[in-house]
Motif scaffolding. Structure first.
Motif, PDB file in Angstrom:
ATOM      1  N   THR A  16     -10.772 -23.280   4.551  1.00 12.28           N
ATOM      2  CA  THR A  16      -9.739 -22.768   5.464  1.00 12.28           C
ATOM      3  C   THR A  16     -10.223 -21.473   6.088  1.00 12.28           C
ATOM      4  OG1 THR A  16      -7.966 -23.716   4.118  1.00 12.28           O
ATOM      5  CG2 THR A  16      -7.361 -21.968   5.653  1.00 12.28           C
ATOM      6  N   PRO A  17     -10.236 -21.353   7.400  1.00 13.30           N
ATOM      7  CA  PRO A  17     -10.663 -20.097   8.030  1.00 13.30           C
ATOM      8  C   PRO A  17      -9.826 -18.923   7.531  1.00 13.30           C
ATOM      9  CG  PRO A  17     -10.498 -21.847   9.659  1.00 13.30           C
ATOM     10  CD  PRO A  17      -9.896 -22.388   8.399  1.00 13.30           C
ATOM     11  N   ILE A  18     -10.485 -17.805   7.322  1.00 14.69           N
ATOM     12  CA  ILE A  18      -9.796 -16.628   6.821  1.00 14.69           C
ATOM     13  C   ILE A  18      -8.675 -16.206   7.761  1.00 14.69           C
ATOM     14  CG2 ILE A  18     -11.438 -15.040   7.921  1.00 14.69           C
ATOM     15  CD1 ILE A  18      -9.703 -14.545   4.485  1.00 14.69           C
ATOM     16  N   GLU A  19      -8.852 -16.454   9.053  1.00 13.91           N
ATOM     17  CA  GLU A  19      -7.827 -16.069  10.024  1.00 13.91           C
ATOM     18  C   GLU A  19      -6.509 -16.803   9.783  1.00 13.91           C
ATOM     19  OE1 GLU A  19     -11.847 -15.348  11.829  1.00 13.91           O
ATOM     20  OE2 GLU A  19     -10.904 -16.997  10.717  1.00 13.91           O
ATOM     21  N   ARG A  20      -6.578 -18.018   9.244  1.00 16.79           N
ATOM     22  CA  ARG A  20      -5.356 -18.749   8.912  1.00 16.79           C
ATOM     23  C   ARG A  20      -4.856 -18.384   7.518  1.00 16.79           C
ATOM     24  NH1 ARG A  20      -7.428 -23.840  10.537  1.00 16.79           N
ATOM     25  NH2 ARG A  20      -6.644 -24.811   8.618  1.00 16.79           N
ATOM     26  N   TYR A  21      -5.778 -18.345   6.577  1.00 13.81           N
ATOM     27  CA  TYR A  21      -5.399 -18.062   5.197  1.00 13.81           C
ATOM     28  C   TYR A  21      -4.623 -16.748   5.088  1.00 13.81           C
ATOM     29  CZ  TYR A  21      -5.812 -16.817   0.282  1.00 13.81           C
ATOM     30  OH  TYR A  21      -5.522 -16.429  -1.004  1.00 13.81           O
ATOM     31  N   MET A  22      -5.067 -15.725   5.783  1.00 11.64           N
ATOM     32  CA  MET A  22      -4.464 -14.403   5.663  1.00 11.64           C
ATOM     33  C   MET A  22      -3.024 -14.354   6.161  1.00 11.64           C
ATOM     34  SD  MET A  22      -6.558 -12.547   8.770  1.00 11.64           S
ATOM     35  CE  MET A  22      -5.574 -11.069   8.989  1.00 11.64           C
ATOM     36  N   THR A  23      -2.588 -15.362   6.896  1.00 10.70           N
ATOM     37  CA  THR A  23      -1.220 -15.371   7.429  1.00 10.70           C
ATOM     38  C   THR A  23      -0.238 -16.107   6.526  1.00 10.70           C
ATOM     39  OG1 THR A  23      -1.477 -17.428   8.701  1.00 10.70           O
ATOM     40  CG2 THR A  23      -2.162 -15.371   9.770  1.00 10.70           C
ATOM     41  N   TRP A  24      -0.724 -16.814   5.515  1.00 11.25           N
ATOM     42  CA  TRP A  24       0.159 -17.628   4.676  1.00 11.25           C
ATOM     43  C   TRP A  24       1.110 -16.740   3.875  1.00 11.25           C
ATOM     44  CZ3 TRP A  24      -3.899 -21.440   2.176  1.00 11.25           C
ATOM     45  CH2 TRP A  24      -4.389 -22.287   3.188  1.00 11.25           C
ATOM     46  N   ARG A  25       2.385 -17.112   3.898  1.00 10.08           N
ATOM     47  CA  ARG A  25       3.406 -16.347   3.187  1.00 10.08           C
ATOM     48  C   ARG A  25       4.261 -17.256   2.313  1.00 10.08           C
ATOM     49  NH1 ARG A  25       4.115 -11.029   4.701  1.00 10.08           N
ATOM     50  NH2 ARG A  25       2.807 -10.390   6.473  1.00 10.08           N
ATOM     51  N   ARG A  26       4.834 -16.667   1.284  1.00  4.74           N
ATOM     52  CA  ARG A  26       5.719 -17.389   0.380  1.00  4.74           C
ATOM     53  C   ARG A  26       7.120 -17.482   0.985  1.00  4.74           C
ATOM     54  NH1 ARG A  26       4.877 -14.464  -5.363  1.00  4.74           N
ATOM     55  NH2 ARG A  26       5.986 -12.819  -4.236  1.00  4.74           N
ATOM     56  N   GLU A  27       7.980 -18.209   0.322  1.00  2.00           N
ATOM     57  CA  GLU A  27       9.343 -18.387   0.830  1.00  2.00           C
ATOM     58  C   GLU A  27      10.091 -17.069   0.949  1.00  2.00           C
ATOM     59  OE1 GLU A  27      11.516 -21.257  -1.397  1.00  2.00           O
ATOM     60  OE2 GLU A  27      10.232 -22.939  -0.806  1.00  2.00           O
ATOM     61  N   ASP A  28       9.739 -16.093   0.115  1.00  2.48           N
ATOM     62  CA  ASP A  28      10.423 -14.795   0.190  1.00  2.48           C
ATOM     63  C   ASP A  28       9.862 -13.898   1.289  1.00  2.48           C
ATOM     64  OD1 ASP A  28       7.999 -13.956  -0.820  1.00  2.48           O
ATOM     65  OD2 ASP A  28       8.787 -13.173  -2.706  1.00  2.48           O
ATOM     66  N   GLY A  29       8.876 -14.402   2.040  1.00  2.00           N
ATOM     67  CA  GLY A  29       8.310 -13.651   3.149  1.00  2.00           C
ATOM     68  C   GLY A  29       7.089 -12.832   2.806  1.00  2.00           C
ATOM     69  N   SER A  30       6.774 -12.699   1.523  1.00  2.00           N
ATOM     70  CA  SER A  30       5.605 -11.916   1.124  1.00  2.00           C
ATOM     71  C   SER A  30       4.339 -12.749   1.260  1.00  2.00           C
ATOM     72  CB  SER A  30       5.755 -11.420  -0.321  1.00  2.00           C
ATOM     73  OG  SER A  30       5.835 -12.510  -1.215  1.00  2.00           O
ATOM     74  N   LEU A  31       3.226 -12.070   1.400  1.00  3.95           N
ATOM     75  CA  LEU A  31       1.958 -12.759   1.560  1.00  3.95           C
ATOM     76  C   LEU A  31       1.642 -13.598   0.327  1.00  3.95           C
ATOM     77  CD1 LEU A  31      -0.024  -9.857   3.225  1.00  3.95           C
ATOM     78  CD2 LEU A  31       0.409 -12.086   4.270  1.00  3.95           C
ATOM     79  N   GLN A  32       1.052 -14.766   0.542  1.00  2.00           N
ATOM     80  CA  GLN A  32       0.756 -15.659  -0.571  1.00  2.00           C
ATOM     81  C   GLN A  32      -0.335 -15.106  -1.478  1.00  2.00           C
ATOM     82  OE1 GLN A  32       0.577 -20.051  -0.191  1.00  2.00           O
ATOM     83  NE2 GLN A  32      -1.587 -19.820  -0.728  1.00  2.00           N
TER      84      GLN A  32
END
Length: 252
Positions: free
Chosen positions: A154-170
């Motif tokens: 997964t490109p880092i540019e996408r991975y870094m945007t992933w967030r959990r349901e509470d809005g915090s970064l994954q």
């Protein structure tokens, strides 16, 4: 009682108690050109920016941290390419007596048993104290995402945007930086370069690389590019820039 941050400038003998890098990093991470050429200079030439976290009761070193002073113009576009570029800039400025205005958090080295205990937050706050102590006005960190090795293609540019349901970064390490007031900056997809022969990579990874191509491997944050004809394999480790507010980190 608690932990206290002590720089190598304050207690040079702490270097003798240093945690072995092999206990912290995957073997392949110890073979980048920047690590081999410049890492020894951190303690030799910038001891006031390297510190150990010591148990206040016993004096035992429980973690270590590495930072460098550098120059940043304050714009996202002006951020360095990553760890390699930042460390090179730091020593170029040191060697040529050039000004610095920013602290770069290069590494927080915490043994497995100390992770998830709040020690990482203590280290980041101690880094901010060092920045203020030296009159630096900014603090940046090229963060090595904790869980990126689970998603190497997964490109880092996408991975870094992933967030959990509470809005915090994954990602846990990115999430901690954000929780401490940092803002997420751009990706650094080629932050740290490691290039070596195919045989060397096979020995570090304990796996065969039988043909030219891209390989995912244990601990790798991105694929390893293997060229059997040229007998070389190149790994570009991605990081994510996090930009800290020094006042938030040093408050209280």
């Amino acid at each position: 009682m608690g932990n206290v941050a002590v720089t190598l400038a304050e207690r040079p003998e702490l270097e003798e108690q240093a945690i072995a890098d092999g206990d912290i990093w995957p073997e392949f991470n110890l073979h980048g050109d920047t690590y081999l050429r410049m890492w020894p200079r951190l303690s030799k030439d910038l001891p006031a920016y390297q510190f150990s976290m010591c148990d206040d009761a016993t004096g035992r070193v429980i973690a270590e941290a590495h930072t460098v002073p550098c120059w940043w113009d304050g714009t996202l576009e002006g951020l360095p390419g990553g760890i390699d570029d930042t460390i090179a800039d730091a020593f170029d400025r040191l060697d040529n007596d050039q000004p610095v205005n920013t602290l770069c958090a290069v590494a927080a080295e915490i043994p497995t048993g100390g992770r998830g205990t709040g020690l990482a937050a203590e280290i980041l706050r101690a880094m901010a104290v060092i920045a203020v102590r030296h009159g630096l006005t900014r603090m940046i960190a090229p963060v090595r995402p904790t869980w990126k090795d689970r998603y190497p293609i997964t490109p880092i540019e996408r991975y870094m945007t992933w967030r959990r349901e509470d809005g915090s970064l994954q990602d846990p390490w990115l999430r901690l930086h954000e929780r401490l007031g940092a803002t997420i900056g751009p990706a650094a997809p080629a932050s740290y370069r490691i290039e070596a022969s195919v045989a060397e990579w096979e020995s570090w990874l304990g796996m065969a690389l039988p043909e030219t191509g891209l390989y995912s491997f244990p601990g790798g944050l991105s694929p390893l590019a293997v060229d059997r004809e040229k007998d070389e394999a190149t790994y570009l480790e991605p990081n994510v820039w996090m930009i800290h507010d020094l006042s938030a980190l040093t408050a209280g």
